[in-house]
Enzyme design. Structure first.
Site: not given
Ligand code: UFG
Length: 317
Positions: A139, A115, A143
């Site tokens: 997490y 990741s 990894k």
């Molecule tokens: N976000 C929102 N609203 C939501 C969900 C997400 O504003 O309802 C924002 C988050 O703050 C973030 C972006 O959208 O800025 C993406 O969020 P996600 O939860 O879709 O994905 P992440 O970037 O947090 O996480 C993903 C993977 C993880 C991994 C990570 C690597 O799901 O497993 O990328 O950085 F660890």
């Protein structure tokens, strides 16, 4: 060639099973179905419902196997902060068991789902594989611990390995059995949450004061079909005693508001949103440098954000 797909009933693992089967690979799946769905398993595929914490389940699953694609694991950043011991147990100890049983079964090839969370807050954007690794949550730490374990295993035991560091995986694949898509409960990922947004329950935008052009976080989204294509190329390119690490993203970044705009275009009306506080542990910008995967694997992602949104939307129907 028979491939053991651990986590083969989850979102990404089930997509791998579908694509590998269509390409003529024989498949075995090991999955405890704690977050996956047994109804995704195609007929004719060997399915061991079992755990990485049970060595005899792993030994059974490795029967006649030539290579492993290791997707199984806990994968929610927020949950990992609440339950770090569970993440260590399942991800790190589970992979230790898998590597031990691979040695017993003389299976020497592994492609592992790592990741971007291994990097933490990046020093440089886009992020190359040589960037420093300072995970900001348990997490990402699990990894990274697994990547380190696999490197040691390849030096000491001569296994051939690739760790693929995913950025933000999105999109879906239509199979004969219906759509293989994100079916998480609760859903935390941006694209499905945006597409399910209603006036009664608008999607939260986590922070509007980030140091980016529109104040929202920027992420690098890669279509799950392109991601699996990279796994197959990584499997083909494994070298004895070498552990390669590849970033998998698109090389481009989209802000949360840009994703909302793409979703509005696909859905045909404005998406209700609500500005909310920043989410703990979110870095402002994550964009992959994917040059290594392009050059070494001959891989180029071909599906953009609009296709990821459209496929996710179609999977809801
Ligand atoms: N976000 C929102 N609203 C939501 C969900 C997400 O504003 O309802 C924002 C988050 O703050 C973030 C972006 O959208 O800025 C993406 O969020 P996600 O939860 O879709 O994905 P992440 O970037 O947090 O996480 C993903 C993977 C993880 C991994 C990570 C690597 O799901 O497993 O990328 O950085 F660890």
């Amino acid at each position: 060639m028979r491939v053991l797909v651990t986590g083969g009933t989850g979102y990404i693992g089930s997509t791998a099973v579908e694509i590998l089967s269509k390409k003529g690979f024989e498949i075995s799946i090991l999955d405890d179905c704690s977050t996956g769905h047994a109804d995704s398993v195609p007929t004719g595929v060997r399915f061991i419902q079992g755990s990485l914490l049970n060595k005899s389940d792993i030994a059974t699953a490795l029967h006649d196997v030539d290579a492993v694609m290791h997707f199984a694991g806990k994968s929610l950043v927020g949950e990992s902060v609440e339950k770090p011991d569970l993440y260590h147990l399942v991800n790190v100890n589970g992979t230790r068991n898998l590597l031990d049983e691979m040695k017993n079964a003389t299976v020497t090839k592994i492609v592992f789902s790592s990741s971007a969370a291994t990097y933490g807050e990046p020093d440089v954007i886009p992020i190359p594989e040589s960037a420093s690794t300072n995970p900001t949550n348990p997490y990402g730490a699990t990894k990274l611990a697994i990547d380190t374990m696999i490197s040691r295993e390849s030096q000491e035991q001569g296994i051939s390995a690739a760790s693929l560091r995913y950025f933000n995986v999105a999109g879906a694949l239509k199979s004969d059995r219906g759509w293989l898509a994100e079916r998480h409960n609760p859903e935390t990922h941006l694209i499905p949450n945006v597409l399910r947004s209603t006036h009664a329950n608008p999607v939260k935008i986590f922070g509007n004061d980030w140091p980016t052009a529109d104040g929202t976080c920027i992420r690098d989204y890669v279509h799950v079909i392109d991601l699996i294509d990279a796994h197959i190329k990584a499997l083909d390119s494994l070298t004895v005693g070498v552990h390669e690490i590849y970033n998998l993203g698109s090389g481009d970044g989209y802000s949360v508001r840009q994703v909302v705009a793409a979703a509005a275009l696909a859905i045909g009306y404005e998406i209700p949103t609500i500005d909310s506080p920043r989410r703990a542990g979110d870095p402002a910008i994550l964009i992959a440098d994917i040059n290594k995967a392009k050059v070494h694997l001959g891989w180029t992602p071909t599906r953009g954000i609009n296709e990821m949104v459209a496929d996710t939307l179609a999977s809801f129907a």
